[in-house]
Design a protein around this motif. Sequence first.
Motif, PDB file in Angstrom:
ATOM      1  N   ALA A 109      33.001  80.374   8.221  1.00  0.00           N
ATOM      2  CA  ALA A 109      34.247  80.069   8.928  1.00  0.00           C
ATOM      3  C   ALA A 109      34.005  79.793  10.405  1.00  0.00           C
ATOM      4  N   VAL A 110      34.696  78.780  10.904  1.00  0.00           N
ATOM      5  CA  VAL A 110      34.720  78.482  12.337  1.00  0.00           C
ATOM      6  C   VAL A 110      36.009  79.062  12.906  1.00  0.00           C
ATOM      7  N   LEU A 111      35.888  80.037  13.796  1.00  0.00           N
ATOM      8  CA  LEU A 111      37.036  80.752  14.327  1.00  0.00           C
ATOM      9  C   LEU A 111      37.358  80.297  15.747  1.00  0.00           C
ATOM     10  N   CYS A 112      38.625  80.167  16.033  1.00  0.00           N
ATOM     11  CA  CYS A 112      39.097  79.895  17.388  1.00  0.00           C
ATOM     12  C   CYS A 112      39.433  81.222  18.052  1.00  0.00           C
ATOM     13  N   ALA A 113      38.857  81.455  19.223  1.00  0.00           N
ATOM     14  CA  ALA A 113      39.023  82.735  19.902  1.00  0.00           C
ATOM     15  C   ALA A 113      39.719  82.521  21.240  1.00  0.00           C
ATOM     16  N   GLY A 114      40.974  82.955  21.330  1.00  0.00           N
ATOM     17  CA  GLY A 114      41.676  82.927  22.606  1.00  0.00           C
ATOM     18  C   GLY A 114      41.155  84.039  23.499  1.00  0.00           C
TER      19      GLY A 114
ATOM     20  N   CYS B 179      30.600  85.377  11.298  1.00  0.00           N
ATOM     21  CA  CYS B 179      31.249  84.088  11.007  1.00  0.00           C
ATOM     22  C   CYS B 179      30.282  82.933  11.224  1.00  0.00           C
ATOM     23  N   GLY B 180      30.763  81.722  10.955  1.00  0.00           N
ATOM     24  CA  GLY B 180      29.924  80.545  11.128  1.00  0.00           C
ATOM     25  C   GLY B 180      29.722  80.177  12.584  1.00  0.00           C
ATOM     26  N   ASP B 181      30.823  80.208  13.364  1.00  0.00           N
ATOM     27  CA  ASP B 181      30.742  79.836  14.781  1.00  0.00           C
ATOM     28  C   ASP B 181      32.119  80.047  15.409  1.00  0.00           C
ATOM     29  N   PHE B 182      32.189  79.873  16.729  1.00  0.00           N
ATOM     30  CA  PHE B 182      33.439  79.953  17.477  1.00  0.00           C
ATOM     31  C   PHE B 182      33.768  78.607  18.112  1.00  0.00           C
ATOM     32  N   ARG B 183      35.057  78.381  18.327  1.00  0.00           N
ATOM     33  CA  ARG B 183      35.549  77.263  19.128  1.00  0.00           C
ATOM     34  C   ARG B 183      36.621  77.787  20.073  1.00  0.00           C
ATOM     35  N   ARG B 184      36.791  77.108  21.213  1.00  0.00           N
ATOM     36  CA  ARG B 184      37.841  77.453  22.167  1.00  0.00           C
ATOM     37  C   ARG B 184      38.410  76.152  22.709  1.00  0.00           C
ATOM     38  N   PHE B 185      39.658  75.824  22.305  1.00  0.00           N
ATOM     39  CA  PHE B 185      40.283  74.563  22.721  1.00  0.00           C
ATOM     40  C   PHE B 185      41.234  74.735  23.898  1.00  0.00           C
TER      41      PHE B 185
ATOM     42  N   ALA C  34      31.371  89.608  20.330  1.00  0.00           N
ATOM     43  CA  ALA C  34      30.025  90.064  19.970  1.00  0.00           C
ATOM     44  C   ALA C  34      29.986  90.646  18.554  1.00  0.00           C
ATOM     45  N   ARG C  35      31.054  91.309  18.131  1.00  0.00           N
ATOM     46  CA  ARG C  35      31.096  91.866  16.781  1.00  0.00           C
ATOM     47  C   ARG C  35      31.333  90.798  15.724  1.00  0.00           C
ATOM     48  N   LEU C  36      32.167  89.828  16.034  1.00  0.00           N
ATOM     49  CA  LEU C  36      32.520  88.815  15.042  1.00  0.00           C
ATOM     50  C   LEU C  36      31.468  87.714  14.902  1.00  0.00           C
ATOM     51  N   PHE C  37      30.754  87.431  15.980  1.00  0.00           N
ATOM     52  CA  PHE C  37      29.848  86.282  15.964  1.00  0.00           C
ATOM     53  C   PHE C  37      28.817  86.342  14.842  1.00  0.00           C
TER      54      PHE C  37
ATOM     55  N   GLY D 236      43.368  82.114   6.902  1.00  0.00           N
ATOM     56  CA  GLY D 236      43.551  82.201   5.466  1.00  0.00           C
ATOM     57  C   GLY D 236      43.491  83.643   4.996  1.00  0.00           C
ATOM     58  N   GLY D 237      44.148  83.917   3.885  1.00  0.00           N
ATOM     59  CA  GLY D 237      44.214  85.281   3.384  1.00  0.00           C
ATOM     60  C   GLY D 237      42.879  85.870   3.001  1.00  0.00           C
ATOM     61  N   ASN D 238      41.922  85.028   2.638  1.00  0.00           N
ATOM     62  CA  ASN D 238      40.635  85.544   2.158  1.00  0.00           C
ATOM     63  C   ASN D 238      39.802  86.200   3.260  1.00  0.00           C
ATOM     64  N   ILE D 239      40.016  85.820   4.521  1.00  0.00           N
ATOM     65  CA  ILE D 239      39.235  86.406   5.624  1.00  0.00           C
ATOM     66  C   ILE D 239      40.095  87.276   6.533  1.00  0.00           C
ATOM     67  N   PHE D 240      41.382  87.354   6.241  1.00  0.00           N
ATOM     68  CA  PHE D 240      42.326  88.044   7.122  1.00  0.00           C
ATOM     69  C   PHE D 240      41.947  89.511   7.326  1.00  0.00           C
ATOM     70  N   ASP D 241      41.734  90.256   6.260  1.00  0.00           N
ATOM     71  CA  ASP D 241      41.493  91.695   6.378  1.00  0.00           C
ATOM     72  C   ASP D 241      40.209  91.992   7.147  1.00  0.00           C
ATOM     73  N   ASN D 242      39.168  91.216   6.910  1.00  0.00           N
ATOM     74  CA  ASN D 242      37.899  91.456   7.601  1.00  0.00           C
ATOM     75  C   ASN D 242      38.011  91.229   9.100  1.00  0.00           C
ATOM     76  N   ILE D 243      38.715  90.161   9.491  1.00  0.00           N
ATOM     77  CA  ILE D 243      38.882  89.896  10.923  1.00  0.00           C
ATOM     78  C   ILE D 243      39.797  90.932  11.555  1.00  0.00           C
TER      79      ILE D 243
END
Length: 267
Positions: free
Chosen positions: A157-162, A185-191, A179-182, A253-260
């Motif tokens: 998963a590519v996560l957007c981190a505010g 997951c697959g990677d981060f983006r910040r738009f 640092a914990r999530l990186f 998505g619901g499949n990754i919600f609880d882990n995040i």
Amino acid sequence: MTEKKPLTGQQLRTLLPQVKEIVLSAGSFLAKTAISSISQKEGHSNFVTDMDIAVQDRLVAALKPLLPDASYLLEESENTAVPADPFWIIDPIDGTRNFICGNGMSTISVGLASQGRAVLGVVYNPFTRELFSAARGQGAFLNDMPIHVIERPLEDAVLCAGTSPYYEELNEKVIRTLARLFPLCGDFRRFGSAALEICYSACGKCDGFFEYRLNPWDYTGAAIVMEEAGGKITTIGSDRLDCTQKCGILACGGNIFDNIMEVLTTT
């Protein structure tokens, strides 16, 4: 006083194309008009331009005939009371810093809420011409094509981190969370536009978005897009999303919600 009835599905179906046209018109104005003034607001790196004010004024004037009795929650105004139902929630430029820099990653976000819950939303990037829209029970769309969350496994998963830049007291918490999530997951983006990042997570351009503190105008327009695309969006640590409140947000998505969520609530 007679209690107002909730908006019906047919009313929302009628309103949505009208709101889309209003937002498209405001976007055309935004994309072709230059900034003439920039002011500092409260909080680190928090700015407002004359275009924020001009776009907001245009939106309010155009929306008012659609629901004459509706109230408003506006980014560029003094909001001193909880708005009465139904109410429009407007961010004239979500990503003002991006707009100042001219990088094309800014959106206009208009949400309609009732009883604290989003029932209609339109989010538009006039620089890329991406128009996201949704109404309760009627699906979510990008440029009138249906969209759905894509439930990739967290390791892909590519996560957007505010980063909550206006709230310096959250700086260390944000860094610890990243640092914990990186590694997970697959990677981060910040738009730099929460509304855009939520919508991108709703259509599969990204897989999830979180930020520890946002205002209602940052997330309401996009919240209904995420829900109608089959994703989950809640406050951090709670199932209840109240569009009158400043709060932290997780949308994915619901499949990754609880882990995040587990990481966000234990960091």
